[in-house]
Write a protein that holds these residues in place. Structure first.
Motif, short mmCIF file in Angstrom:
data_model
loop_
_atom_site.label_atom_id
_atom_site.label_comp_id
_atom_site.label_asym_id
_atom_site.label_seq_id
_atom_site.Cartn_x
_atom_site.Cartn_y
_atom_site.Cartn_z
N ILE A 98 40.22 35.24 -13.95
CA ILE A 98 39.46 36.29 -14.65
C ILE A 98 38.07 35.79 -15.04
O ILE A 98 37.08 36.54 -15.00
N GLU A 99 37.96 34.49 -15.40
CA GLU A 99 36.66 33.92 -15.74
C GLU A 99 35.80 33.75 -14.49
O GLU A 99 34.58 33.94 -14.53
N ILE A 100 36.44 33.42 -13.36
CA ILE A 100 35.72 33.24 -12.11
C ILE A 100 35.12 34.58 -11.65
O ILE A 100 33.97 34.66 -11.24
N ASP A 118 40.55 34.09 -1.99
CA ASP A 118 41.78 33.51 -2.51
C ASP A 118 41.61 33.19 -4.00
O ASP A 118 40.66 32.49 -4.39
N GLN A 119 42.52 33.70 -4.81
CA GLN A 119 42.42 33.45 -6.25
C GLN A 119 42.82 32.03 -6.62
O GLN A 119 42.45 31.55 -7.70
N GLU A 120 43.57 31.36 -5.75
CA GLU A 120 43.94 29.96 -5.99
C GLU A 120 42.84 29.06 -5.42
O GLU A 120 42.43 29.22 -4.27
N SER A 121 42.37 28.12 -6.22
CA SER A 121 41.29 27.24 -5.76
C SER A 121 41.79 26.24 -4.73
O SER A 121 42.93 25.77 -4.81
N VAL A 122 40.95 25.95 -3.77
CA VAL A 122 41.26 24.94 -2.76
C VAL A 122 41.10 23.54 -3.35
O VAL A 122 41.85 22.62 -3.04
N ALA A 123 40.10 23.40 -4.19
CA ALA A 123 39.83 22.11 -4.86
C ALA A 123 39.17 22.39 -6.19
O ALA A 123 38.39 23.35 -6.32
N ALA A 124 39.47 21.57 -7.19
CA ALA A 124 38.88 21.73 -8.52
C ALA A 124 38.34 20.39 -8.99
O ALA A 124 39.04 19.37 -8.92
N GLY A 125 37.09 20.38 -9.41
CA GLY A 125 36.46 19.15 -9.88
C GLY A 125 35.95 19.29 -11.30
O GLY A 125 36.24 20.26 -12.00
N SER A 126 35.17 18.30 -11.73
CA SER A 126 34.68 18.28 -13.11
C SER A 126 33.58 19.31 -13.35
O SER A 126 33.42 19.78 -14.47
N ALA A 180 32.81 21.99 -10.76
CA ALA A 180 33.03 23.25 -10.05
C ALA A 180 34.39 23.26 -9.38
O ALA A 180 35.09 22.24 -9.35
N GLN A 181 34.74 24.41 -8.84
CA GLN A 181 35.95 24.53 -8.03
C GLN A 181 35.61 25.38 -6.81
O GLN A 181 34.66 26.17 -6.82
N VAL A 182 36.41 25.21 -5.74
CA VAL A 182 36.12 25.85 -4.45
C VAL A 182 37.23 26.84 -4.11
O VAL A 182 38.43 26.54 -4.27
N HIS A 183 36.82 28.02 -3.61
CA HIS A 183 37.76 29.06 -3.18
C HIS A 183 37.47 29.45 -1.74
O HIS A 183 36.30 29.50 -1.32
N TRP A 184 38.53 29.72 -1.00
CA TRP A 184 38.41 30.22 0.37
C TRP A 184 38.17 31.73 0.33
O TRP A 184 38.74 32.44 -0.50
N ALA A 185 37.29 32.23 1.22
CA ALA A 185 37.00 33.66 1.23
C ALA A 185 36.61 34.10 2.64
O ALA A 185 36.26 33.29 3.49
#
Length: 549
Positions: A92-94, A114-122, A124-129
């Protein structure tokens, strides 16, 4: 000034983490008490402290891992794979951030995300789309509110740096400037348009090469119309990390060994072009950032950290590589001093001796047995021990080579670094001598020679004219020549006075012997008195000069 009596809630939190992990030196710094020479905790303890302190300090640790010129190898290794233990941000924040940053509502831009992140860091985080036109993309999204946390923690880091700066260590390494450098780097990472520019520059540089097939090296394409300071949209590359690929895990056979060697050669040549030709290189080639794609190509990801080298530094580093291969301690010493930002070491003899002792370990080893990243780390250690401060890009350069060599040896254990770079060295020296365009360099040199040949006869004619007309003047500057001239002048004056005194005495004696009147007797006495005074003055001046002998 940070102290226990003047602290914010964030400072108290830092104190609790430090106390809990037993870092006594930092405890004295944070409480404002006197502290001796800085003492780092063991590498794993430092890593644990940074993780507990949160995303900004994790990023600080990651930046520190690029500075082997400041930290020993054990700390570099402990911090290299540092990751924040932070969960992904709620979807919801994204969505809220996407709606604020994108030029259109997300539903009008993406067919699916994709609502689930592929990778999450300190940070940012990455999503497939998938875009509306069917293209697959990776959407890198900044963690909401991270900019506020960064500003708060940066203030604390700078306060700590000001306290450490009071120590000898802080003065030697200009710890305040280092803190400023690190905090600026963190702020740069908060602006994703900067990473986008880096990515595009690397993509353009590697799109052409004389050393490898550019079609086999991939840098993701940037979608500029969807990229903002907080959102980065890149081409989706379908693959896996190189060391997790099927090719890396397959048993050794002639076929797979040949494929591994081709990829290793490709990586070396791609990075050597970046470092020694382009002077702009991907500075974080750890295993997670080098992907093996399903179509057999190699991709370089996460281009947010880059290094830069000017032509002079490129040339020095090329020569340094050869000096290490030749086990030439004297040449290594000279080249390191050429790179230095702090001038001469306290003891040049000790500095060269340190190099000699370090390189002596490799006298009886073959090139295949030499770990060049280890040698470069030891080189930085020698510089650090001799209080020589090297530019920041030397740390990035050494870390990049270490990561590259580490990945290559893990992927292809039989690789020989010298065999990989030997064909490139000849081309490097040719480029340094003749440039990228030999014809242009030749024409420029020819013009310089022509200009010199046109000026030389006229200048020689002027020289002969002045020589024959006796108008030629020579400007000669000999050491201590003025002192010699003054000494000769003094000697000549004393000889002249001696002659005058002698003449006066002889004249007075002649007059005295033949004096018939009182007037002549008076003149004789005056001459004797004058000669006596002049003689006395001459003796005193000789005694005062200190050159009686």
């Amino acid at each position: 000034m940070l102290s226990l009596t003047q602290n914010t809630s964030r400072q108290r939190e830092i104190l609790e983490v430090v106390f809990r992990n037993g870092w006594d030196y930092m405890r004295s710094v944070l409480t404002g008490t006197s502290a001796d020479e800085p003492q780092l905790p063991p590498p794993e303890v430092l890593r644990k402290i940074l993780v507990e302190l949160g995303p900004v300090y994790v990023k600080l640790g990651q930046l520190l891992s690029t500075r082997p010129d400041l930290l020993p190898k054990s700390y570099i290794e402990a911090l290299s794979d540092l990751q924040a233990n932070v969960p992904p941000v709620q979807w919801i924040e994204i969505v809220s951030l996407l709606e604020q940053e994108l030029p259109q509502p997300p539903k009008e831009i993406f067919r699916a995300i994709d609502q689930e992140s592929v990778a999450a860091g300190s940070i940012a985080q990455v999503h497939w789309a998938t875009l509306k036109n069917g293209e697959k993309v990776a959407v890198k999204i900044q963690r909401p509110g991270i900019d506020v946390i960064v500003d708060q923690d940066i203030s604390v880091i700078k306060n700590i740096a000001e306290l450490v700066a009071l120590t000898d260590f802080g003065k030697d390494f200009d710890i305040v400037a280092l803190a400023e450098e690190f905090t600026n780097a963190i702020r740069v990472e908060l602006n994703f348009t900067t990473e986008a520019y880096y990515t595009e520059q690397l993509r353009q540089n590697l799109s052409k090469s004389r050393w490898f097939d550019p079609d086999r090296v991939v840098i993701p394409k940037v979608y500029w119309d969807l990229t903002t300071p907080k959102i980065l949209v890149l081409e989706w590359l379908d693959g896996v990390p190189l060391l997790k690929s099927k090719l890396a895990k397959t048993e050794s056979s002639h076929k797979y060994q040949k494929q591994r060697r081709e990829i290793t050669t490709l990586l070396f040549r791609a990075f050597f072009q970046q470092i020694y030709i382009d002077g702009f290189f991907h500075a974080d080639p750890h295993p997670g950032n080098i992907f093996y794609l399903r179509d057999g190509r190699v991709a370089l990801l996460d281009c947010g950290m880059v290094g830069r080298l000017d032509p002079r530094t490129q040339q020095i580093l090329t020569e340094m590589l050869l000096a290490i291969v030749d086990i030439d301690a004297q040449r290594c010493t000279q080249l390191t001093l050429e790179l230095s930002e702090s001038g001469q070491p306290p003891s040049l003899a000790r500095f060269q001796n340190d190099y000699d002792q370090m390189l002596r370990k490799y006298y009886n080893l073959s090139i295949a047995q030499i770990n060049f990243s280890e040698v470069f780390y030891e080189t930085l250690q020698i510089a650090r021990n001799n209080r020589i401060r090297l530019p920041r890009n030397m740390g990035l350069y050494s870390k990049t080579l270490a990561n590259l060599e580490g990945v290559s040896r893990s992927f292809d254990p039989e690789v020989n670094l010298l065999d990989e770079i030997k064909p490139l060295m000849t081309d490097l020296f040719r480029r340094q001598l003749f440039g990228d365009n030999p014809v242009e360099t030749f024409l420029r040199t020819a013009l310089d020679i022509k200009s010199l040949s046109l000026r030389s006869p006229r200048q020689f004619e002027q020289f002969l004219d002045r020589l024959t007309s006796e108008t030629l003047k020579w400007n000669v500057n000999l050491k201590e020549l003025d002192g010699l001239r003054r000494s000769l002048d003094d000697s000549a004056n004393r000889v002249a006075f001696s002659i005058v005194v002698g003449a006066l005495i002889m004249g007075a004696a002649n007059i005295s012997s033949g004096s018939q009147t009182a007037q002549l007797s008076l003149i004789s006495n005056i001459l004797f008195a004058t000669a006596s005074l002049l003689g006395l003055w001459l003796i005193i001046s000789i005694l005062r000069s200190g050159h009686l002998k």
